[in-house]
Design an enzyme around this catalytic site. Sequence first.
Site, PDB file in Angstrom:
ATOM      1  N   GLU A 351      42.418  41.732  48.099  1.00 33.85           N
ATOM      2  CA  GLU A 351      42.111  41.244  46.533  1.00 33.85           C
ATOM      3  C   GLU A 351      41.533  39.768  46.898  1.00 33.85           C
ATOM      4  OE1 GLU A 351      45.772  40.532  44.669  1.00 33.85           O
ATOM      5  OE2 GLU A 351      44.932  40.076  42.754  1.00 33.85           O
ATOM      6  N   HIS A 376      44.461  46.938  45.000  1.00 31.93           N
ATOM      7  CA  HIS A 376      43.334  46.397  44.870  1.00 31.93           C
ATOM      8  C   HIS A 376      41.982  46.914  45.492  1.00 31.93           C
ATOM      9  CE1 HIS A 376      44.782  43.718  41.750  1.00 31.93           C
ATOM     10  NE2 HIS A 376      45.704  43.347  42.515  1.00 31.93           N
TER      11      HIS A 376
END
Length: 509
Positions: A351, A376
Amino acid sequence: MVALQRPLLAAACLFLCCGVLSSPDPRLREALIQLEASMQTGGRMVLTEAEQRLDALLFEMKQEAVSAAIFPPAVHFFRAKRLIQTSPIFKLLQKMPKGGALHVHDFSMVDVDWLVKNVTYRPNCYMCSTDDPSVRFIFSAQWPKPLARCSPWVLLENLRTKLVNTTDLDNSIRTNLTLFTDEDPEAAFPSQAAVWGRFEQAFLAVWGLVTYAPVFRDYYYQGLTQFHADNVMYLELRALLPQVYELDGSSHDRAWTLKTYQDVTERFVSTHPDFFGARIIVTNQRRATRSAVAAAVEEAMQLKKDFPDFMAGFDLVGQEDRGRPLWYFRDALSLPAEKGVALPYFFHAGETDLEGTDVDQNVLDALLLNTSRIGHGFALVRHPVAKDLSRKRGVAVEVCPISNQVLKLVKDLRNHPAAALMLENHPVVVSSDDPAMFGASGLSYDFYEAFVGFGGIKSHLGSLKQLAMNSLRYSALPPQQQEEALVLWQRRWNQFVTENDPNGTFFRH
Ligand SMILES: *[C@@H]1O[C@H](CO)[C@@H](O)[C@H](O)[C@H]1NC(C)=O
Ligand SMILES: *[C@@H]1O[C@H](CO)[C@@H](O)[C@H](O)[C@H]1NC(C)=O
Ligand SMILES: *[C@@H]1O[C@H](CO)[C@@H](O)[C@H](O)[C@H]1NC(C)=O
Ligand SMILES: *[C@@H]1O[C@H](CO)[C@@H](O)[C@H](O)[C@H]1NC(C)=O
Ligand SMILES: *[C@@H]1O[C@H](CO)[C@@H](O)[C@H](O)[C@H]1NC(C)=O
Ligand SMILES: [Zn+2]
């Protein structure tokens, strides 16, 4: 398979036969276009006639969205939200059975209006103001002890009876509990540091409200209600398992908190038979020390033993760029493997947009540590080896578009890296991370951004169907339960298609 093979063969054949022509052969072009289309998420999904009609309608709607003055995925979600709400695609997505939400955090499930209007209006609720400025709350039978770096406590009941009009107070509380604002979001949050700073403040503000036992139960029940209302049938919740407190100041241990999640889930399912259930991914702050993470892993192993079917596994949370990389914790995270204990991992990884850092390396390290999914995976496309491993092992990427935009990894959601993942049917699921913090709710807003934004013009009803099915296939449910959930989902899906068939009886009435 057939759908893939045919264009593939046609393309290969045309390459061989027509290679000598000077101008490109339109049949070759068509075959290659079809080949590419078949490779995307849902590209090989065979649609029924009713589904094809609905798909054609969606296509028209998408064309309209693209040609409108403002294209919602291209602007910040805080500005786009109202436009999205009025869009016919969004209204369809709300009704669509979306399967499971696999990446959602414990204290950002519920619309903050509910916290303001329901929770802060309960008796015994005290508030103080920090000089950041932010607010803190506590429920207490007696006047609570002062909190460091906070104003004296005020009892909200008393404060509100003194005010003629409580709107301003309620608005001020509300804005402290979420990042969402009607002001210019770029001015309010000029940098990643600024937005993460506010994010953590809001989280601390919510903390005292939601860790009070009666609120804790109601909050989770309300969260399930909101996801269910958004046609989500299953949830995997990342939960810090705080020590929940009572009015007399006593508190419960973490096993109590997990047990409470289980009890509330059962209560909810018993009255909502079309909701399949929930599982908990126990989380710990990634800013912690090695020994703290080792202790958290040991505890998680014990909890997994005590709640084998309800607890899904373990994860580390908090801003990756400022926390410690997974590799730093490798010894602690290898404890389960060393001891022969099964503790599945669901790591947040990648992320970040800081390519080449230790944090950026998390995507590969998560896979080396046998993660079951990647939270993510924003950086995954920059790691071809990790990407390949993720595909081969069926380790799905949990894509949370609005979160990535609000936390400033990408501005225009057409440029989200998941576009590339979806074009080659990489295992992905769509989720909402912290919907209440971002002014979203459930999954529909994130599905909108994925479908209309980085899904481009060519993602279609088959893509949506595939994403919904992925969310059950890549869930922590054991295979038998995945089958049951898919049967339940398919029934709801068929109903959705019938009810929204532009040429069906439902639509005309
Ligand atoms: C708050 O929510 C609870 C649980 O949903 C409900 O029982 C209660 O009536 C609500 N209270 C207020 C003041 O809205
Ligand atoms: C209370 O204040 C708000 C904003 O200051 C205002 O919009 C609202 O009309 C007021 N409500 C009443 C009942 O006076
Ligand atoms: C949060 O609350 C404080 C104290 O009540 C207030 O001064 C501040 O404006 C609020 N912050 C936001 C972002 O609304
Ligand atoms: C990951 O899986 C491999 C193969 O099953 C195993 O040898 C290794 O110990 C596992 N590592 C961790 C950290 O779980
Ligand atoms: C809609 O239904 C009518 C009659 O049922 C049929 O004649 C027509 O071809 C259908 N149109 C489409 C677009 O499927
Ligand atoms: Zn997250």
